[in-house]
Design a protein around this motif. Structure first.
Motif, PDB file in Angstrom:
ATOM      1  N   GLU A 309       0.845  -1.197   0.000  1.00  0.00           N
ATOM      2  CA  GLU A 309       0.000   0.000   0.000  1.00  0.00           C
ATOM      3  C   GLU A 309       0.890   1.259   0.000  1.00  0.00           C
ATOM      4  N   PHE A 310       0.756   2.098  -1.016  1.00  0.00           N
ATOM      5  CA  PHE A 310       1.478   3.371  -1.059  1.00  0.00           C
ATOM      6  C   PHE A 310       0.736   4.291  -1.999  1.00  0.00           C
TER       7      PHE A 310
ATOM      8  N   PRO B   5       3.092   0.976   5.994  1.00  0.00           N
ATOM      9  CA  PRO B   5       2.382   1.703   4.935  1.00  0.00           C
ATOM     10  C   PRO B   5       1.950   3.113   5.345  1.00  0.00           C
ATOM     11  N   PHE B  47      14.266  13.801  -7.830  1.00  0.00           N
ATOM     12  CA  PHE B  47      14.245  13.106  -6.544  1.00  0.00           C
ATOM     13  C   PHE B  47      15.590  13.253  -5.866  1.00  0.00           C
ATOM     14  N   THR B  49      18.209  11.782  -2.750  1.00  0.00           N
ATOM     15  CA  THR B  49      18.608  10.624  -1.970  1.00  0.00           C
ATOM     16  C   THR B  49      19.406  11.133  -0.779  1.00  0.00           C
ATOM     17  N   ILE B  64      14.383   8.703   0.499  1.00  0.00           N
ATOM     18  CA  ILE B  64      14.264   8.926  -0.944  1.00  0.00           C
ATOM     19  C   ILE B  64      12.988   9.740  -1.134  1.00  0.00           C
ATOM     20  N   ASN B  66      10.759  12.616  -3.723  1.00  0.00           N
ATOM     21  CA  ASN B  66      10.649  13.312  -5.004  1.00  0.00           C
ATOM     22  C   ASN B  66       9.972  14.671  -4.816  1.00  0.00           C
ATOM     23  N   HIS B  68       7.611  16.709  -7.629  1.00  0.00           N
ATOM     24  CA  HIS B  68       7.055  16.820  -8.987  1.00  0.00           C
ATOM     25  C   HIS B  68       5.876  17.802  -8.921  1.00  0.00           C
ATOM     26  N   ASN B  71       2.261  17.127 -10.308  1.00  0.00           N
ATOM     27  CA  ASN B  71       1.531  15.920  -9.907  1.00  0.00           C
ATOM     28  C   ASN B  71       0.079  16.166  -9.498  1.00  0.00           C
ATOM     29  N   ILE B  76      -1.982  13.225  -7.839  1.00  0.00           N
ATOM     30  CA  ILE B  76      -0.865  12.527  -7.185  1.00  0.00           C
ATOM     31  C   ILE B  76      -0.147  13.588  -6.342  1.00  0.00           C
ATOM     32  N   MET B  80       6.493  12.723  -2.362  1.00  0.00           N
ATOM     33  CA  MET B  80       6.279  11.398  -1.766  1.00  0.00           C
ATOM     34  C   MET B  80       7.637  10.902  -1.276  1.00  0.00           C
ATOM     35  N   ALA B  81       7.627  10.156  -0.196  1.00  0.00           N
ATOM     36  CA  ALA B  81       8.916   9.758   0.374  1.00  0.00           C
ATOM     37  C   ALA B  81       8.884   8.330   0.896  1.00  0.00           C
ATOM     38  N   LEU B  82      10.024   7.684   0.805  1.00  0.00           N
ATOM     39  CA  LEU B  82      10.269   6.392   1.446  1.00  0.00           C
ATOM     40  C   LEU B  82      11.501   6.524   2.328  1.00  0.00           C
ATOM     41  N   VAL B  84      14.367   3.888   4.036  1.00  0.00           N
ATOM     42  CA  VAL B  84      14.895   2.531   4.186  1.00  0.00           C
ATOM     43  C   VAL B  84      15.825   2.552   5.400  1.00  0.00           C
ATOM     44  N   ILE B  96      11.198  -0.582   5.815  1.00  0.00           N
ATOM     45  CA  ILE B  96      10.919   0.428   4.793  1.00  0.00           C
ATOM     46  C   ILE B  96       9.657   1.149   5.251  1.00  0.00           C
ATOM     47  N   ASN B  98       6.740   4.184   4.479  1.00  0.00           N
ATOM     48  CA  ASN B  98       6.127   5.260   3.708  1.00  0.00           C
ATOM     49  C   ASN B  98       6.362   6.521   4.523  1.00  0.00           C
ATOM     50  N   THR B 100       5.945   9.841   3.531  1.00  0.00           N
ATOM     51  CA  THR B 100       5.329  11.077   3.038  1.00  0.00           C
ATOM     52  C   THR B 100       4.788  11.896   4.218  1.00  0.00           C
TER      53      THR B 100
END
Lengths: 311, 311
Positions: A309-310, B5, B47, B49, B64, B66, B68, B71, B76, B80-82, B84, B96, B98, B100
């Motif tokens: 889910e994202f 998530p 994006f 890093t 990570i 971005n 945009h 969007n 969208i 948005m970010a992840l 790790v 990992i 989510n 954002t």
């Protein structure tokens, strides 16, 4: 967003090699974005962050890979990797791949492409210095590009070399001394050595060498005298100077960046090549993020994946 | 390895603020690793890093994220970010996230820490320039550190400011002109502007400003004349010079890196502070990977998570 827990088994090696070859060509054309690897260091190892973008393949992302040499004592792999893939159009994360196995494949592919263009002939004897996962990946990938008539394998632990030969018995594989390994047409070195393992005097005119092991400052596998006798190709000059086979000789003033003959991408494009049957060629591989991205494009066809889910 | 998530709802804001404060302090002590952000650019956005390691919290990883801007036309999110997260001892990827929502929280927390130390008083009127997600995150986080007696909100689209005030009615919130917003004790700017929005003449002695919006070369929200009247604190000098509020004035020769009064980490440690009631202070926030890591340590207590097979 998809997670791919194990996307490397079953990948078609010729397809992987071709994707890596295309990434090298795009690199030489100046059509990729690939900033230098960024290192974070720990007491027991390090990890590297490798972002990149290949517009021609429409693929962008980041490889994250650690190196913790003492991990095997705890039955954990030394090297583990993840790849995060983003959609260039919107920046949306579209996939996360377990990239540990892909790392072997892409490094094997780089050696195969170098051997395809720089080996002295299409039919070769292959000598291995080191008999671990990387050695196997090199043999598998090179076998898709050249005919291998004989394998000669040296390992610091002879038992490992013998086990390796049992696996590759179909290729007339036998354990050998370093000197015997160096008598082969193509030599592949995959050790974590910090001292030269291969002496210049053991290597005959016309040999091609894939120097794979050195991937961090302080690592080296080849006699610096061999580098100056040979024409040295690299994957990426700044990365090779920082952490490839040439890093220690450059540090010691025994080799200079101006002596680099060219990049593997230039070789793929035909801008650089083996110029005589007698010349010794060396490919200094450090591993590029664009190799990982190129393979990810293939690996994401795998149906063994989990929807996450994202956002 | 776990996937989270949606780890941001329900996080305790005072705990988040404290974690970010500790990360800033460790940064000022020189106890973190945080190489510069690496940018990859696309036709429609980019994006970034952001790897880092905070040994005192035992947490390492990579953000990570971005940007945009077009969007929202496709429904969208712009950003948005992840995240790790790796185990420093073995390099194993352990989570990992989510990230954002966490990105809003950590940026809010940085503004709250700056206001806690640099605002002219513990009880303040708060003026907002911009009324989006970042503005809300700033109010929520600052309210955990200071008593807010009045909110004044300006937005380019007045309807957005009115909607914002409905949400924050309990804080005596009303829409206002830019000049009225600038009469508040603390001002927070969160726009994506490339031209100054705040004129120096509107800002009284003793005001504190959180300049949040500028996070890329070419962006700015404040009159450069205001920067030279004020003492300017930053989160990370190289990053602020590259892409913070001061990047355009430095580029134009209107401000110099030597004029930076200090870092927010030095402020947290008490090495730097507001020196008089009448002085104007500015916090130029660009966003640090260590803020994200500090929050991840808290967010990973969330039980809404999915186990992923690795390696």
């Amino acid at each position: 967003m998809w997670y791919y827990p194990d996307p490397s088994p079953g990948l078609d090696i010729p397809e992987v090699n071709a994707a890596v070859e295309e990434a090298f060509a795009e690199h030489a054309r100046g059509h990729v974005q690939m900033p230098p690897k960024v290192y974070i260091t720990f007491d027991t190892g390090d990890f590297r962050t490798m972002p990149a973008y290949i517009p021609s393949l429409g693929i962008a992302g980041v490889k994250i890979v650690n190196v913790h040499p003492a991990n095997p004592l705890q039955h954990i792999p030394t090297v583990m990797a993840l790849l995060v893939i983003l959609d260039p159009a919107t920046g949306t994360p579209v996939a996360i791949l377990n990239a540990t196995g892909l790392t072997d494949l892409r490094t094997g592919a780089s050696g195969a492409i170098a051997a395809k263009y720089l080996a002295p002939s299409r039919t070769v004897t292959l000598g291995l210095v080191g008999s671990g996962r990387q050695a196997a990946a090199q043999v598998d990938a090179i076998a898709a590009e050249l005919e291998i008539t004989r394998l000669r394998v040296w390992s610091r632990t002879e038992k490992h070399a013998a086990l390796f030969c049992r696996r590759y018995a179909a290729m007339d594989c036998s354990t050998a001394t370093l000197k015997q390994v160096c008598a082969c047409d193509v030599i592949v070195t995959t050790t974590p050595s910090r001292e030269p393992v291969i002496l210049s005097e053991w290597v005959a005119e016309g040999t091609h060498i894939n120097a794979i092991g050195a991937d961090a400052p302080g690592k080296q596998e080849l006699d610096p005298g061999l580098l100056t006798r040979a024409r040295v190709f690299v994957d990426d000059p700044p990365q090779a100077i920082h952490s490839g086979e040439i890093n220690v000789p450059i540090e010691k003033g025994l080799f200079s960046p101006e002596q680099i003959a060219g990049t593997i991408g230039e070789v793929v494009l035909g801008r650089k090549k083996r110029e005589s049957h007698g010349e010794i060629t060396i490919f200094d591989s450090t591993g590029l993020a664009i190799q990982d991205l190129a393979i990810a494009g293939i690996a994401m066809k795998n149906r063994n994946r989990v929807m996450l889910e994202f956002p």
